[in-house]
Design an enzyme around this catalytic site. Sequence first.
Site, mmCIF file in Angstrom:
data_model
loop_
_atom_site.group_PDB
_atom_site.id
_atom_site.type_symbol
_atom_site.label_atom_id
_atom_site.label_comp_id
_atom_site.label_asym_id
_atom_site.label_seq_id
_atom_site.Cartn_x
_atom_site.Cartn_y
_atom_site.Cartn_z
ATOM 1 N N LYS A 1 0.856 -1.184 0.000
ATOM 2 C CA LYS A 1 0.000 0.000 0.000
ATOM 3 C C LYS A 1 0.887 1.226 0.000
ATOM 4 O O LYS A 1 1.379 1.668 1.038
ATOM 5 C CB LYS A 1 -0.935 0.049 1.221
ATOM 6 N N GLU B 1 10.623 1.824 10.196
ATOM 7 C CA GLU B 1 11.522 2.971 10.017
ATOM 8 C C GLU B 1 10.678 4.207 10.268
ATOM 9 O O GLU B 1 9.849 4.579 9.448
ATOM 10 C CB GLU B 1 12.142 2.961 8.617
ATOM 11 N N CYS C 1 13.682 11.631 5.843
ATOM 12 C CA CYS C 1 13.748 11.151 7.230
ATOM 13 C C CYS C 1 15.150 11.282 7.816
ATOM 14 O O CYS C 1 15.299 11.348 9.037
ATOM 15 C CB CYS C 1 13.275 9.704 7.315
ATOM 16 N N GLU D 1 10.472 16.563 14.968
ATOM 17 C CA GLU D 1 10.979 16.564 13.589
ATOM 18 C C GLU D 1 10.148 17.502 12.717
ATOM 19 O O GLU D 1 8.931 17.322 12.590
ATOM 20 C CB GLU D 1 10.911 15.144 13.022
#
Length: 475
Positions: free
Chosen positions: A175, A250, A284, A380
């Site tokens: 997906k 992750e 990331c 972040e």
Amino acid sequence: MTYQTDLKLFIDGAWAAGEGRDCHDVINPATAETIAQLPLATKDDLDRALDAAQRAYPDWRGLDVEKRASILHKAASYLKANAKEIGALLTQEQGKPIKEAIGEVYGAAQMFDWYAEEAKRNYGRTLVRPTGQRSIVLHQPVGVVATFTPWNFPIYLLAKKVAAALAAGCTVISKPPEETPGSTGAVAKALDEAGIPKGVFQLVHGVPDMVSRHLIGSDIVRKVSFTGSVPVGKHLMGLAADNLQRLTLELGGHAPVLIFDDVDLEKTLDAVVPQKFRNAGQVCVSPTRFYVQEGIHDAFVKGFAERTKQVQVGNGMEDGTQMGPLANGRRPEAIEALVDDAKSHGAELMAGGTRGDNGFFFQPTLLANVPLEAKIMNDEPFGPVAITRPFKDLDEALHQANRLPYGLAAFAFTENLRRANILGDEIEAGMVGINGFAISGADSPFGGIKDSGFGSEGGKEGLETYQVVKAIHMQ
């Protein structure tokens, strides 16, 4: 190039269009205009995908490794042959400059090529036993795999998971993000053109919560691989607990960059500024928290600000664009809130700090002397914002680098070899770059620690995450 409008699902070797399904608007982030309608999978579609993957698994697992590798190589060749067209799709639906988009397609192709060969090196081992006895250790595929990938590197991250899983002998239901269906659909097209057997790979789009609950709730799925936010990763981990499915997570980071006073400052700035604004900071492992030794901090900020103001922002399809828009309408608002909060705590705005007039643009931004209490020092930003603070010595730098719960990537710049060795040992991150940002490749493991997740993708470690270990003892 005109964006394609015939977006489809790929299930059991067949393409499925709208056919009464609910649809999702695909938006060009440079213009904020709707450019296509994406059909969303129903529960019946997901059941067909699960059934197909389960039926196809025994034959794919048992297929000669040379034949399996040949299909992966052919998929890589398709991606390389159509890189410009696929890259243009990616730019129109995600925003990154066309040069970066085409590079991402080639990176995805590299994953298929590398894992095609790594499948042939899937060695076990033989243990020492008395004469006439044998003990062997085998690596075997885990089974049906469900993958969930984000919109920042939609082709590359999809390929990184799928290539390794297929090479290991697993069947896959993927997906990808609804924001970027044209480019990720090209990966399914590549595998289809390569002759992958029916049911070995399925690509579905849909309402994320419904799809994840349905796939992970099925005992057909034996492994889940997810790249995305910490909250969603923890949510999926909870769903996977009921069926004891294996996980690779992750979950992003907040990468520190330690700049020591023995560096060539101009050379270092020339390296770090373009890297910070690559993909509009939506990376990331993007360098974000710049801790600079106090003797060169002000000069570093001055040079960083000068370079930041020169970054050319615009439509990624246009020549000369160095940074495109953010990927969706939620991001400029989120970045603006973080910048405003930092300023309210006393941070100095040295460059940028404002939204664009059209599309989902936000100017490349530098905030200096940011207090630790500011949200952006702890959360972040995932956008085009760099933040700086001075530090006194190595101990303080390490403390600042390690103080957050994230541990994906970290970077340091120094000419002192002993210091570099200490930094490599003491920084709490799954990947550390010393004097450079090249920390990801097909042959090297990519993954984090602490709240940045666990498990690796890339390298032989990436193959092993889709395998189980079996010991066979013969007497």
